[in-house]
Design an enzyme around this catalytic site. Structure first.
Site, mmCIF file in Angstrom:
data_model
loop_
_atom_site.group_PDB
_atom_site.id
_atom_site.type_symbol
_atom_site.label_atom_id
_atom_site.label_comp_id
_atom_site.label_asym_id
_atom_site.label_seq_id
_atom_site.Cartn_x
_atom_site.Cartn_y
_atom_site.Cartn_z
ATOM 1 N N ASP A 14 -26.004 30.832 22.484
ATOM 2 C CA ASP A 14 -24.722 30.351 21.964
ATOM 3 C C ASP A 14 -23.833 31.537 21.561
ATOM 4 O O ASP A 14 -24.338 32.568 21.111
ATOM 5 C CB ASP A 14 -24.981 29.461 20.744
ATOM 6 N N GLY A 15 -22.532 31.361 21.737
ATOM 7 C CA GLY A 15 -21.591 32.354 21.213
ATOM 8 C C GLY A 15 -20.787 33.114 22.246
ATOM 9 O O GLY A 15 -20.003 33.999 21.884
ATOM 10 N N ASN A 16 -20.950 32.806 23.529
ATOM 11 C CA ASN A 16 -20.180 33.519 24.548
ATOM 12 C C ASN A 16 -18.673 33.364 24.343
ATOM 13 O O ASN A 16 -17.916 34.329 24.416
ATOM 14 C CB ASN A 16 -20.543 33.013 25.949
ATOM 15 N N ARG A 18 -17.037 32.475 21.578
ATOM 16 C CA ARG A 18 -16.576 33.105 20.333
ATOM 17 C C ARG A 18 -16.520 34.627 20.473
ATOM 18 O O ARG A 18 -15.631 35.278 19.918
ATOM 19 C CB ARG A 18 -17.507 32.705 19.185
ATOM 20 N N ARG A 27 -12.446 33.180 27.929
ATOM 21 C CA ARG A 27 -13.815 32.726 27.688
ATOM 22 C C ARG A 27 -14.767 33.143 28.803
ATOM 23 O O ARG A 27 -15.937 33.425 28.559
ATOM 24 C CB ARG A 27 -13.840 31.199 27.515
ATOM 25 N N HIS A 31 -18.835 34.685 29.013
ATOM 26 C CA HIS A 31 -19.965 34.248 29.840
ATOM 27 C C HIS A 31 -20.478 35.408 30.705
ATOM 28 O O HIS A 31 -21.686 35.537 30.928
ATOM 29 C CB HIS A 31 -19.541 33.075 30.720
ATOM 30 N N TRP A 63 -20.673 19.500 31.118
ATOM 31 C CA TRP A 63 -19.724 19.056 32.145
ATOM 32 C C TRP A 63 -18.423 18.575 31.522
ATOM 33 O O TRP A 63 -17.412 18.399 32.225
ATOM 34 C CB TRP A 63 -20.339 17.950 33.004
ATOM 35 N N ARG A 65 -16.636 20.304 29.624
ATOM 36 C CA ARG A 65 -15.765 21.463 29.457
ATOM 37 C C ARG A 65 -14.703 21.517 30.561
ATOM 38 O O ARG A 65 -14.849 20.861 31.592
ATOM 39 C CB ARG A 65 -16.604 22.749 29.457
ATOM 40 N N LEU A 125 -43.664 37.767 34.343
ATOM 41 C CA LEU A 125 -42.837 37.038 33.389
ATOM 42 C C LEU A 125 -42.185 35.868 34.121
ATOM 43 O O LEU A 125 -41.757 36.020 35.272
ATOM 44 C CB LEU A 125 -41.750 37.967 32.821
ATOM 45 N N ARG A 183 -31.964 30.362 18.309
ATOM 46 C CA ARG A 183 -30.571 29.985 18.557
ATOM 47 C C ARG A 183 -29.660 31.063 17.983
ATOM 48 O O ARG A 183 -29.772 31.422 16.820
ATOM 49 C CB ARG A 183 -30.215 28.638 17.942
ATOM 50 N N SER A 191 -29.594 20.868 19.746
ATOM 51 C CA SER A 191 -28.673 20.447 20.807
ATOM 52 C C SER A 191 -29.360 19.899 22.060
ATOM 53 O O SER A 191 -29.031 20.294 23.180
ATOM 54 C CB SER A 191 -27.750 21.616 21.180
#
Length: 235
Positions: A14-16, A18, A27, A31, A63, A65, A125, A183, A191
Site C-alpha cells: 500500500d502507498g504507491n 500517496r 499516480r 506504481h 477495477w 479505479r 524462492l 501491510r 482488505s
C-alpha cells in the site's frame, strides 16, 4: 536465524499513490516506483533465505479505479515481466499467480503464463503475485470446485468438506499458511487478502510507503516476527 524465519510472508503493498502525490507526481509514477521495490524485495528475500512471498498486486475491487490507472498498472506488469523475467529465472525464483484469470488483459495473462511456465521448476524462492484477487471470492471458488469434483466423481455433496479438501482448491495451493502478513503505508486492515491462509498470521503494520520499502524495512518486520510468541490457540 533460518528456523525463526516465516515460511510464508504476505505483503499488502500500500502507498504507491500517496508516494506519488507527496512528490507531486502522477499516480502511475508511484506504481512504477512500487514495481522497483518488488525487484529489490526479491534480492533481499534470497539473501535472507525466505522461501515464499505473496504480494497483493491488484484486488478484485481495484477495477473500480480510473481506467487510466488500471491500464498503467497492467502496462507496468507487462514491462516488469519483459525486463526482469530472465533475471528472475536466473536466480531460481518461481513465479506463481493467485487470483481469477477473468478480466485480466489477454496480453498480460499470456505474459504471466509465460513467467509461470519458464520458472516452474525453480526452488530458491516463490513469488506469488495475487492479481485480480479477492479472499472471499477465492474461498467461494474453492468450495464450488470441491462440489464440482465431487459431482463428477459421484461423491455425496452432503459429506462434510474437510480443511485439506478445501485448501487444495485455493488459488495459493500448495503454498503453506501465511506466518507473517505485512501491510505498508499505515493502514490497519487486511482488505480481503488471503483470509483463509492468514488465520494465524502475525500482522505487522508499518507507516513506510511501499515504494520506500527496502532491506531495512524487511529486517524490521522479520525482527518483530522473531519476537512474537505464537500459540495457535493453545497456552
Amino acid at each position: 536465524m533460518e528456523s525463526e524465519l516465516p515460511s510464508h510472508v504476505a505483503i499488502i503493498m500500500d502507498g504507491n499513490g500517496r508516494w506519488a502525490t507527496s512528490k507531486n507526481l502522477p499516480r502511475k509514477e508511484g506504481h512504477k516506483e512500487g514495481s522497483l521495490a518488488i525487484h529489490r524485495l526479491m534480492d533481499v528475500a534470497l539473501k535472507v533465505g525466505l522461501k515464499n512471498i505473496s504480494l497483493y498486486a491488484f484486488s478484485t475491487e481495484n477495477w473500480k479505479r480510473p481506467i487510466s490507472e488500471i491500464t498503467a498498472i497492467f502496462e507496468l506488469l507487462d514491462n516488469f515481466i519483459a525486463e526482469k523475467l530472465e533475471g528472475i529465472h536466473a536466480k531460481k525464483i518461481r513465479v506463481k499467480h493467485s487470483g481469477s484469470r477473468g478480466k485480466i488483459p489477454s496480453i498480460s495473462m499470456r505474459n504471466i503464463d509465460k513467467a509461470i511456465e519458464l520458472t516452474k521448476e525453480n526452488d530458491a524462492l516463490t513469488i506469488n503475485f495475487c492479481l485480480n484477487y479477492g479472499g472471499q471470492e477465492e474461498i467461494l471458488n474453492a468450495f464450488h470446485s470441491v462440489m464440482k469434483k465431487r459431482s463428477e466423481k459421484k461423491i455425496s455433496l452432503l459429506k462434510d468438506v474437510s480443511v485439506e479438501e478445501l485448501e487444495a482448491e485455493l488459488y495459493t495451493s500448495p503454498l503453506p499458511p501465511v506466518d507473517l502478513l505485512i501491510r505498508t503505508a499505515g493502514e490497519q486492515r487486511i482488505s480481503n487478502f488471503l483470509l483463509w491462509q492468514s488465520a494465524y498470521a502475525e500482522i505487522y503494520f508499518t507507516e513506510t510507503l511501499w515504494p520506500d520499502f527496502n532491506e531495512e524495512s524487511l529486517f524490521l518486520a522479520l525482527d518483530w516476527y522473531k519476537n512474537r510468541i505464537r500459540k495457535f490457540g493453545g497456552l
